[in-house]
Design a protein around this motif. Sequence first.
Motif, PDB file in Angstrom:
ATOM      1  N   TRP A  68       0.829  -1.203   0.000  1.00  0.00           N
ATOM      2  CA  TRP A  68       0.000   0.000   0.000  1.00  0.00           C
ATOM      3  C   TRP A  68       0.870   1.261   0.000  1.00  0.00           C
ATOM      4  CZ3 TRP A  68      -5.273  -0.029  -0.412  1.00  0.00           C
ATOM      5  CH2 TRP A  68      -5.910  -1.266  -0.240  1.00  0.00           C
ATOM      6  N   LEU A  73      -3.404   7.201   2.157  1.00  0.00           N
ATOM      7  CA  LEU A  73      -4.649   6.842   2.845  1.00  0.00           C
ATOM      8  C   LEU A  73      -4.905   7.839   3.967  1.00  0.00           C
ATOM      9  CD1 LEU A  73      -3.603   3.129   3.157  1.00  0.00           C
ATOM     10  CD2 LEU A  73      -5.564   3.861   1.810  1.00  0.00           C
ATOM     11  N   LYS A  74      -6.069   8.457   3.952  1.00  0.00           N
ATOM     12  CA  LYS A  74      -6.414   9.382   5.033  1.00  0.00           C
ATOM     13  C   LYS A  74      -7.817   9.078   5.531  1.00  0.00           C
ATOM     14  CE  LYS A  74      -6.585  14.179   6.417  1.00  0.00           C
ATOM     15  NZ  LYS A  74      -6.337  15.573   6.031  1.00  0.00           N
ATOM     16  N   CYS A  76      -9.208   6.300   6.412  1.00  0.00           N
ATOM     17  CA  CYS A  76      -9.832   5.112   5.817  1.00  0.00           C
ATOM     18  C   CYS A  76     -10.049   4.021   6.859  1.00  0.00           C
ATOM     19  CB  CYS A  76      -8.976   4.576   4.675  1.00  0.00           C
ATOM     20  SG  CYS A  76      -8.922   5.700   3.251  1.00  0.00           S
ATOM     21  N   PHE A  87       2.020  -0.423   4.805  1.00  0.00           N
ATOM     22  CA  PHE A  87       1.310   0.845   4.701  1.00  0.00           C
ATOM     23  C   PHE A  87       2.273   1.980   5.030  1.00  0.00           C
ATOM     24  CE2 PHE A  87      -1.727  -2.381   5.898  1.00  0.00           C
ATOM     25  CZ  PHE A  87      -2.820  -2.129   5.089  1.00  0.00           C
ATOM     26  N   GLY A  88       2.026   3.141   4.458  1.00  0.00           N
ATOM     27  CA  GLY A  88       2.823   4.312   4.801  1.00  0.00           C
ATOM     28  C   GLY A  88       3.762   4.719   3.696  1.00  0.00           C
ATOM     29  N   ILE A  98      -0.020   7.340   5.351  1.00  0.00           N
ATOM     30  CA  ILE A  98      -1.252   6.944   6.026  1.00  0.00           C
ATOM     31  C   ILE A  98      -1.470   7.855   7.228  1.00  0.00           C
ATOM     32  CG2 ILE A  98      -0.068   5.128   7.356  1.00  0.00           C
ATOM     33  CD1 ILE A  98      -2.765   3.539   7.173  1.00  0.00           C
ATOM     34  N   GLU A  99      -2.699   8.361   7.340  1.00  0.00           N
ATOM     35  CA  GLU A  99      -3.101   9.209   8.466  1.00  0.00           C
ATOM     36  C   GLU A  99      -4.506   8.798   8.886  1.00  0.00           C
ATOM     37  OE1 GLU A  99      -3.199  13.281   7.259  1.00  0.00           O
ATOM     38  OE2 GLU A  99      -1.132  13.284   6.564  1.00  0.00           O
ATOM     39  N   GLY A 101      -6.118   6.135  10.085  1.00  0.00           N
ATOM     40  CA  GLY A 101      -6.761   4.900   9.638  1.00  0.00           C
ATOM     41  C   GLY A 101      -7.367   4.107  10.778  1.00  0.00           C
ATOM     42  N   PHE A 113       3.711  -0.647   9.311  1.00  0.00           N
ATOM     43  CA  PHE A 113       3.331   0.750   9.134  1.00  0.00           C
ATOM     44  C   PHE A 113       4.616   1.564   9.158  1.00  0.00           C
ATOM     45  CE2 PHE A 113      -0.190  -1.603  10.700  1.00  0.00           C
ATOM     46  CZ  PHE A 113      -1.283  -1.093  10.013  1.00  0.00           C
ATOM     47  N   CYS A 116       5.129   6.798   9.494  1.00  0.00           N
ATOM     48  CA  CYS A 116       3.840   7.421   9.803  1.00  0.00           C
ATOM     49  C   CYS A 116       3.716   7.654  11.304  1.00  0.00           C
ATOM     50  CB  CYS A 116       2.698   6.548   9.304  1.00  0.00           C
ATOM     51  SG  CYS A 116       2.634   4.916  10.068  1.00  0.00           S
ATOM     52  N   LEU A 121      -3.675   6.217  14.243  1.00  0.00           N
ATOM     53  CA  LEU A 121      -4.225   4.959  13.742  1.00  0.00           C
ATOM     54  C   LEU A 121      -4.900   4.170  14.855  1.00  0.00           C
ATOM     55  CD1 LEU A 121      -1.173   3.821  11.562  1.00  0.00           C
ATOM     56  CD2 LEU A 121      -3.162   5.143  10.840  1.00  0.00           C
TER      57      LEU A 121
END
Length: 197
Positions: A68, A73-74, A76, A87-88, A98-99, A101, A113, A116, A121
């Motif tokens: 990812w 992603l914000k 989500c 992620f990240g 990513i923020e 999540g 992750f 981030c 999260l």
Amino acid sequence: MIQYRDTELENERLELNSKTEHYYLGHHLTLRNCTLVIGVPASALTIARTRLIDCTIEVKKQLKHFPWDGVFLKGCRFTGVLTGCDFGRWPDSEEGGIEGGDFTGAQLEGCRFIGCDVSSLKFPAWPCFTLLNPAQRSHELAAVQWPGQLGVVARTFSKYPSSTAAVTFSATKLAREFGTTEEDIRAVLDRLDGVKL
């Protein structure tokens, strides 16, 4: 190949479930308040240079080793089983992030992750657990007396990118694979700092 790119979609439902097609999301795709239903394996899916904002991502079949890191992603929310997903934002990458999540409705196994702020999260509860800063704490975590053969997993943390902020596992799966029990794993985790249960 089914492509979604160069557009912004809002309040849509995208179902990725064809048994014969490859799905490509990106470049320059933004999904806002959408529901993304993923019913295909990672080999049938590419997401790059895409923004998902306040979306729900429903994973219908276990999604294994999907990166990812090309996706921002914000806010989500994820449901379903994700194994070995990252992620990240990787070091030296311009993409991804990513923020805010919410993974409380998902089962994560070995998901990292990177780069981030994990305080934004929400992680799944026990029997999943999240270790914070595993790469920076790799020597400390490798020295722990883990039950069964679980020390093998702890020794891999030194190979993670140094900016790995967290990694989440399923105690149920680890217990089965490494010859121990959820209770014995929990007993060790209860004595450690930097753990989210």
